[in-house]
Design a protein around this motif. Sequence first.
Motif, PDB file in Angstrom:
ATOM      1  N   THR A 184       0.981  -6.778   8.638  1.00 43.85           N
ATOM      2  CA  THR A 184       1.795  -5.568   8.765  1.00 43.85           C
ATOM      3  C   THR A 184       1.104  -4.535   9.650  1.00 43.85           C
ATOM      4  O   THR A 184       1.754  -3.829  10.430  1.00 43.85           O
ATOM      5  N   GLU A 215      10.456  -3.114   5.246  1.00 43.05           N
ATOM      6  CA  GLU A 215      10.533  -3.780   3.943  1.00 43.05           C
ATOM      7  C   GLU A 215      11.473  -3.007   3.026  1.00 43.05           C
ATOM      8  O   GLU A 215      12.295  -3.584   2.317  1.00 43.05           O
ATOM      9  N   PRO A 270      -1.663 -13.947   3.449  1.00 43.05           N
ATOM     10  CA  PRO A 270      -1.636 -13.297   2.133  1.00 43.05           C
ATOM     11  C   PRO A 270      -1.595 -11.781   2.272  1.00 43.05           C
ATOM     12  O   PRO A 270      -1.837 -11.225   3.348  1.00 43.05           O
ATOM     13  N   SER A 271      -1.301 -11.102   1.179  1.00 44.71           N
ATOM     14  CA  SER A 271      -1.272  -9.646   1.178  1.00 44.71           C
ATOM     15  C   SER A 271      -2.622  -9.097   1.619  1.00 44.71           C
ATOM     16  O   SER A 271      -3.675  -9.577   1.192  1.00 44.71           O
ATOM     17  N   GLY A 272      -2.585  -8.079   2.500  1.00 45.64           N
ATOM     18  CA  GLY A 272      -3.809  -7.438   2.958  1.00 45.64           C
ATOM     19  C   GLY A 272      -4.511  -8.146   4.093  1.00 45.64           C
ATOM     20  O   GLY A 272      -5.633  -7.780   4.445  1.00 45.64           O
ATOM     21  N   CYS A 273      -3.865  -9.136   4.715  1.00 46.41           N
ATOM     22  CA  CYS A 273      -4.540  -9.912   5.765  1.00 46.41           C
ATOM     23  C   CYS A 273      -4.469  -9.250   7.138  1.00 46.41           C
ATOM     24  O   CYS A 273      -5.151  -9.682   8.066  1.00 46.41           O
ATOM     25  N   SER A 333      11.715  -9.175   0.882  1.00 45.46           N
ATOM     26  CA  SER A 333      10.793  -9.141  -0.256  1.00 45.46           C
ATOM     27  C   SER A 333      11.416  -8.569  -1.525  1.00 45.46           C
ATOM     28  O   SER A 333      10.972  -8.881  -2.628  1.00 45.46           O
ATOM     29  N   THR A 373       5.729 -11.888   7.089  1.00 44.29           N
ATOM     30  CA  THR A 373       6.026 -12.422   5.761  1.00 44.29           C
ATOM     31  C   THR A 373       4.776 -13.024   5.131  1.00 44.29           C
ATOM     32  O   THR A 373       3.861 -13.448   5.827  1.00 44.29           O
ATOM     33  N   HIS A 374       4.754 -13.034   3.791  1.00 44.44           N
ATOM     34  CA  HIS A 374       3.702 -13.766   3.083  1.00 44.44           C
ATOM     35  C   HIS A 374       4.267 -15.064   2.521  1.00 44.44           C
ATOM     36  O   HIS A 374       3.549 -15.843   1.898  1.00 44.44           O
ATOM     37  N   ASP A 375       5.568 -15.304   2.760  1.00 41.43           N
ATOM     38  CA  ASP A 375       6.267 -16.470   2.215  1.00 41.43           C
ATOM     39  C   ASP A 375       6.302 -17.575   3.268  1.00 41.43           C
ATOM     40  O   ASP A 375       7.004 -17.473   4.280  1.00 41.43           O
ATOM     41  N   ASP A 414       9.583  -6.335   9.021  1.00 38.52           N
ATOM     42  CA  ASP A 414       8.457  -6.300   8.095  1.00 38.52           C
ATOM     43  C   ASP A 414       8.908  -6.670   6.690  1.00 38.52           C
ATOM     44  O   ASP A 414       9.505  -5.850   5.978  1.00 38.52           O
ATOM     45  N   GLU A 415       8.665  -7.922   6.294  1.00 35.16           N
ATOM     46  CA  GLU A 415       9.002  -8.411   4.947  1.00 35.16           C
ATOM     47  C   GLU A 415      10.426  -8.008   4.548  1.00 35.16           C
ATOM     48  O   GLU A 415      10.640  -7.447   3.467  1.00 35.16           O
TER      49      GLU A 415
END
Length: 374
Positions: A54, A93, A48-51, A173, A202-204, A169-170
């Motif tokens: 990146t 990104e 998830p975002s912030g994990c 997105s 990725t978060h996907d 990096d993403e």
Amino acid sequence: MAGLTIKHLYKRYDNDGKKKKGAKLNDYAVNDLNLECEQGEFIALLGPSGCGKTTTLRMTAGLETITKGEIYIGDTLVNNLHPKDRHIGLAFEDYAMYPPLTVYDNIAFNLKAKGVDKAEIDKRVREIAPLMQCDDLLDKMPVKLSGGQKQRVNIARAIIRRPELLLMDEPLSHLDGKARQAMRTEIKRLINEIKCTTIYVTHDQLEAMSLADKIAIINFGVLQQFGTPAEVYDDPVNEFVASFIGEPPMNILETTIVGEGEKFFFTFEGSGLKIAVPKRYNNVVSNGFKCKMGVRPMDVLIGGPDSAGTSEKVATFENLGDERHIGIHVGDTLLMLITDDETRYKAGDIIKLEVRGEKTHLFDLETGNRIREK
């Protein structure tokens, strides 16, 4: 092409850049991360975002300082190497193209900055552009490009350097659904052709599952599981991985085990649903044992008229064309199932519900860790 080795990597952000006394585990953006990526592998950092995914990529690229730990590209310790000396390609990104330059000059920019011979630059641009299907865009300005075209140029600019390690990096997105799907295919084809070791943030989870050879799932800076797409999907190590991988996500319900003779059953508060506990769990469960039971939506079935399954009331119904999603209330939890049955259901309809007990997973109520048969 080179492998990547990350050993006991930590990253902590402080105003003064120093680790404070009494720091706790969740004070770290990256916490004791260990990862081994072999030459030519495609690794997805997923979470998830912030994990911290990146942040890990940026430390690998040399764009973030390392609080503690070691990063090796091939056999070279790169902790203190300048980014330009790490032999990496980086696709951000954001496309970060130079507006006054043509696509050709954007792709060639890094080589020109290094003083590479013009003939060699032209040769490489003419080699890379067809790979990214942007050879017909070379004379255009960035303002004339679509999002998908800009990302193709962005990736071409990263790989023209012939990096030992490609960091992404993403990269998808900012694209819409159809463009994302098309670019996923393009990236997979490209990596197969250039055979470059790749780290992809990725978060996907669909991107990770479809692209990667292995997936590193991260949460709160901590590596949860590292394995092939099949391993993290079929054999999740904890509740977080089980619920993060898969679309729709795995159903996870609190359950009390009830013993009847020599058999055990999953039972659920506020519901008459009963599911047989697989025999492999007989030595870790007992009458009254409480845990969480997980089962994927495709392992929950609609039984026929003669089914021994329990009768349940449809709560939600979604027709997605090639498949249907049905929601059933089990106590306070909505249990989802996927079916290709073309019957159109509505809320309140009664169906027979069957569950593939052998496909269920057990998780500890407190830790969320997988409970395995002994």
